[in-house]
Design an enzyme around this catalytic site. Structure first.
Site, PDB file in Angstrom:
ATOM      1  N   ARG A 199       0.840  -1.271   0.040  1.00 29.94           N
ATOM      2  CA  ARG A 199      -0.155   0.196  -0.198  1.00 29.94           C
ATOM      3  C   ARG A 199       0.769   1.229   0.021  1.00 29.94           C
ATOM      4  O   ARG A 199       2.065   1.029  -0.023  1.00 29.94           O
ATOM      5  CB  ARG A 199      -0.819   0.218   1.205  1.00 29.94           C
ATOM      6  N   ASP A 235      -2.034  10.839  -2.311  1.00 27.44           N
ATOM      7  CA  ASP A 235      -2.655   9.815  -3.365  1.00 27.44           C
ATOM      8  C   ASP A 235      -2.849   9.932  -4.697  1.00 27.44           C
ATOM      9  O   ASP A 235      -2.803   9.356  -5.637  1.00 27.44           O
ATOM     10  CB  ASP A 235      -3.650   8.665  -2.794  1.00 27.44           C
TER      11      ASP A 235
HETATM   12  O1  MRU Z   1      -4.680   3.452   1.980  1.00 25.96           O
HETATM   13  P1  MRU Z   1      -3.162   3.554   2.020  1.00 25.96           P
HETATM   14  O2  MRU Z   1      -2.337   3.173   2.876  1.00 25.96           O
HETATM   15  O3  MRU Z   1      -2.480   2.900   0.516  1.00 25.96           O
HETATM   16  O4  MRU Z   1      -2.994   5.106   1.828  1.00 25.96           O
HETATM   17  C1  MRU Z   1      -1.699   5.684   1.883  1.00 25.96           C
HETATM   18  C2  MRU Z   1      -1.649   7.258   1.985  1.00 25.96           C
HETATM   19  O5  MRU Z   1      -2.795   7.851   2.065  1.00 25.96           O
HETATM   20  C3  MRU Z   1      -0.441   7.871   1.905  1.00 25.96           C
HETATM   21  O6  MRU Z   1      -0.418   8.868   2.635  1.00 25.96           O
HETATM   22  C4  MRU Z   1       0.057   8.106   0.368  1.00 25.96           C
HETATM   23  O7  MRU Z   1      -0.280   7.034  -0.299  1.00 25.96           O
HETATM   24  C5  MRU Z   1       1.144   8.729   0.128  1.00 25.96           C
HETATM   25  S1  MRU Z   1       2.326   7.332   0.492  1.00 25.96           S
HETATM   26  C6  MRU Z   1       3.946   7.972   0.027  1.00 25.96           C
END
Ligand code: MRU
Length: 350
Positions: A46, A236
């Site tokens: 993730r 994201d």
């Molecule tokens: O749901 P996730 O754990 O994949 O979400 C991750 C995030 O929101 C992070 O802040 C984002 O991907 C940036 S990671 C460098």
């Protein structure tokens, strides 16, 4: 090790199982593109940049395992598979940005089938190395924003685990620490999957950076007590106007910070920018299974009444007006963001 490593013996993409941490450090071998889809959708891997690079390995694995001997047939098959991989999680645009770069290679390729397979694997390695390089570069820019003695709120996990290595917002914090600055991190636990409490705390412990885990709703109070100097989180998907989609809770954190005159920075490589959207209103917000929210227990007991329902939006959008700056591998961008992001896009560097 890196979050994603190619295993030459097994011909697999090996990833750290992020659902098992911190109790168990386990490596999982992804042997097929179907394994890649499973790992992304179940969040075994993730974090936007890590998802993007894993998807590129998914394309390499799909090509490698394909029985197509005709180049055009292979190209058509890979085009279809890219759609399946791209549907694994909707918000992190790195997924499609990396798939599109693989598709560019595939669609312009002329030569033997085996050569395309080899090129896709080398390309995935290249994208993995590029991610680490970008993170180190943006972390150097971001570390300049941190002063000795700063106390920083960080949301979710944006460290080495969320990328191929080093991290984005947590990379900035790590770089400032490596430069000898004494900092303290308040780690938002990040409900419901607890990426902060489980993963960021695990990373900070290894880097020797002092931290406290806080509940997601604590930061406003800490700010009112003058305990916070800065907020750093990742992204994201970033719209061209600088609106930032990030882990749910980022928006409320930014609101509290602005109310308390605490600067807020979103940190990301420009592979997280979606050039096709003008504002955050166009970003699809992933809704995950309600059991992630309802399954939380206290003293071993599920806390919610039988039949309770939940809404589980995994991300929110922080409007650009709440952001002090955007930290990228091109430097720190200040508002208005559109013209800066557009300039970078025009140079073909997004
Ligand atoms: O749901 P996730 O754990 O994949 O979400 C991750 C995030 O929101 C992070 O802040 C984002 O991907 C940036 S990671 C460098």
């Amino acid at each position: 090790m890196r979050t994603i490593v190619w295993n030459e013996e097994k011909h697999s993409a090996d990833i750290i199982d992020q659902n098992a941490l911190p109790a168990d450090y386990r490596i999982i071998s992804l042997l097929s593109y179907e394994d890649v889809i499973g790992a992304i959708s179940h969040m075994t891997v993730r974090g936007a940049p890590a998802i993007g690079v894993t998807a590129a390995y998914g394309m390499a694995l799909a090509a490698m395992r394909s029985d197509k001997s005709d180049l055009n047939a292979l190209k058509v098959q890979l085009g279809e598979i890219s759609k399946e991989i791209g549907a694994a999680r909707p918000t992190a645009v790195n997924l499609w940005n990396m798939l599109n770069r693989c598709l560019d290679l595939i669609n312009t390729f002329e030569g033997q089938v085996d050569e395309l397979k080899a090129q896709l694997l080398s390309f995935a390695h290249e994208l993995a190395d590029e991610d680490v390089e970008m993170n180190k570069r943006l972390s150097t820019f971001g570390a300049d924003l941190i002063n000795d003695g700063d106390r920083i709120v960080h949301h979710c996990n944006t460290g080495a685990l969320a990328t191929v290595d080093y991290g984005t917002a947590l990379g900035v914090i790590r770089m400032a620490h490596e430069q000898g600055k004494k900092i303290h991190v308040y780690v938002d636990e990040t409900r419901p999957r607890l990426q902060g409490a489980r993963l960021t705390a695990w990373e900070l412990k290894q880097y020797g950076i002092p931290y406290d885990i806080i509940t997601d709703s604590s930061s406003g109070q800490l700010m009112q007590m003058g305990m916070v100097n800065k907020v750093f989180f990742g992204a994201d998907r970033v719209a061209m106007n600088g609106d930032v989609a990030n882990k749910i809770g980022s928006y409320m954190l930014a609101l509290a910070a602005v109310d308390n005159k605490v600067p807020v920075y979103s940190v990301f490589p420009t592979s997280t920018v979606d050039v096709s959207i003008a504002s955050g209103k166009e970003i699809e917000i992933e809704q995950r299974d309600e059991r992630e929210v309802l399954g939380i227990s206290l003293n071993g007991e599920i806390v919610v009444p039988d039949g309770a329902t939940a809404l589980n939006y995994a991300f929110d959008v922080t409007p650009n007006r709440l952001l002090t700056g955007l930290v990228t591998e091109h430097g720190v961008l200040y508002p208005p963001f559109f013209e800066k992001l557009d300039k970078i896009a025009r140079k073909g560097q997004l």
